[in-house]
Design an enzyme around this catalytic site. Structure first.
Site, PDB file in Angstrom:
ATOM      1  N   ASP A  47       0.842  -1.200   0.000  1.00 34.45           N
ATOM      2  CA  ASP A  47       0.000   0.000   0.000  1.00 34.45           C
ATOM      3  C   ASP A  47       0.875   1.248   0.000  1.00 34.45           C
ATOM      4  O   ASP A  47       1.881   1.312   0.724  1.00 34.45           O
ATOM      5  CB  ASP A  47      -0.875   0.054   1.255  1.00 34.45           C
ATOM      6  CG  ASP A  47      -2.038  -0.914   1.201  1.00 34.45           C
ATOM      7  OD1 ASP A  47      -2.254  -1.534   0.153  1.00 34.45           O
ATOM      8  OD2 ASP A  47      -2.742  -1.039   2.231  1.00 34.45           O
ATOM      9  N   HIS A  67      -3.137   5.793  -1.068  1.00 34.96           N
ATOM     10  CA  HIS A  67      -4.273   4.888  -0.882  1.00 34.96           C
ATOM     11  C   HIS A  67      -5.335   5.517   0.029  1.00 34.96           C
ATOM     12  O   HIS A  67      -6.530   5.327  -0.165  1.00 34.96           O
ATOM     13  CB  HIS A  67      -3.766   3.565  -0.297  1.00 34.96           C
ATOM     14  CG  HIS A  67      -4.768   2.466  -0.212  1.00 34.96           C
ATOM     15  ND1 HIS A  67      -5.851   2.344  -1.057  1.00 34.96           N
ATOM     16  CD2 HIS A  67      -4.848   1.398   0.639  1.00 34.96           C
ATOM     17  CE1 HIS A  67      -6.547   1.261  -0.737  1.00 34.96           C
ATOM     18  NE2 HIS A  67      -5.973   0.673   0.291  1.00 34.96           N
ATOM     19  N   HIS A 118      -5.281   2.047   8.564  1.00 39.46           N
ATOM     20  CA  HIS A 118      -4.400   2.381   7.441  1.00 39.46           C
ATOM     21  C   HIS A 118      -3.850   3.808   7.564  1.00 39.46           C
ATOM     22  O   HIS A 118      -2.646   4.042   7.374  1.00 39.46           O
ATOM     23  CB  HIS A 118      -5.154   2.247   6.114  1.00 39.46           C
ATOM     24  CG  HIS A 118      -5.301   0.845   5.615  1.00 39.46           C
ATOM     25  ND1 HIS A 118      -6.302   0.010   6.042  1.00 39.46           N
ATOM     26  CD2 HIS A 118      -4.573   0.130   4.713  1.00 39.46           C
ATOM     27  CE1 HIS A 118      -6.186  -1.157   5.425  1.00 39.46           C
ATOM     28  NE2 HIS A 118      -5.152  -1.105   4.603  1.00 39.46           N
TER      29      HIS A 118
END
Length: 218
Positions: free
Chosen positions: A59, A63, A167
């Protein structure tokens, strides 16, 4: 004098196929032969249609953050070099206390082996019960300033956790994320890691091949 690392590489990436599981909402992977020698073509040619987050992948900050670095801006040493595999037992999500016992260091590449790797998960349908990080675990890794975290399923966050928050916490702290590893044959310890995603311009992620071999340098 530093020793030469062992040549026994362990492939910890999964094979890409149309049958592999994909994260709900992502495009269904399609890998098919569109030209074939046995059908009279002059060469075999395969067509790939899949998400940038299919299979083993990395990632990039973009993102979850507009205007941030794409996968083509990955510093090569972010996912290459010395890494540590740690085993996190149990059926629950990975919490801060489970990581605290391993005492992560600033800049460290930490690969988390959970019960996800007890089976060949890429040959099974998508499992909502997979093990991932909680928000508090992400906060802890951000506080410890690790350089990279790798997990053994398709998302660093548990399916029923706040995935965007996990994230964002990691990526905003400068932590690169490797997802979709298989660590079933990786004993705890230090390894040399090579994990290079495809250099897709501006992409939020890309599939990668990930390799480990025991770290034997001084």
């Amino acid at each position: 004098m530093a020793q030469t690392p062992s040549s026994a590489w362990l492939d910890v990436s999964i094979p890409l196929s149309s049958a592999m599981p994909h994260y709900p909402g992502d495009p269904v992977p399609e890998i098919k032969r569109v030209r074939a020698l046995e059908e009279g073509a002059d060469a075999n040619v395969t067509h790939l249609s899949l998400s940038a987050h299919a299979g083993t992948h990395v990632d990039a900050p973009v993102h979850f953050f507009s205007g941030r670095a794409g996968i083509d801006e990955l510093p090569l040493d972010a996912t290459m070099g010395r890494a540590r595999v740690v085993h996190v037992p149990g059926d629950g999500q990975v919490r801060a206390e489970a990581l605290r016992v391993h005492d992560p260091k600033p800049g460290e590449k930490l690969l988390l082996r959970t019960r996800n790797s007890d089976r060949r998960w890429w040959e099974l349908p998508f499992q909502e019960s997979f093990i991932g990080l909680t928000r508090e675990a992400a906060d802890f890794l951000a506080e410890r300033q690790v350089g990279c975290v790798g997990v053994d399923y398709l998302s660093v966050a548990g399916f029923h956790e706040d995935s965007p928050a996990v994230h964002r916490t990691l990526l905003d702290a400068g932590i690169w994320i490797i997802e979709g590893l298989y660590l079933g044959e990786a004993a705890p310890g230090d390894y040399e890691l090579v994990c290079l995603p495809l250099r897709v311009a501006g992409s939020d992620g890309a599939p990668a091949r990930a390799l480990l071999r025991p770290w034997t340098r001084g």
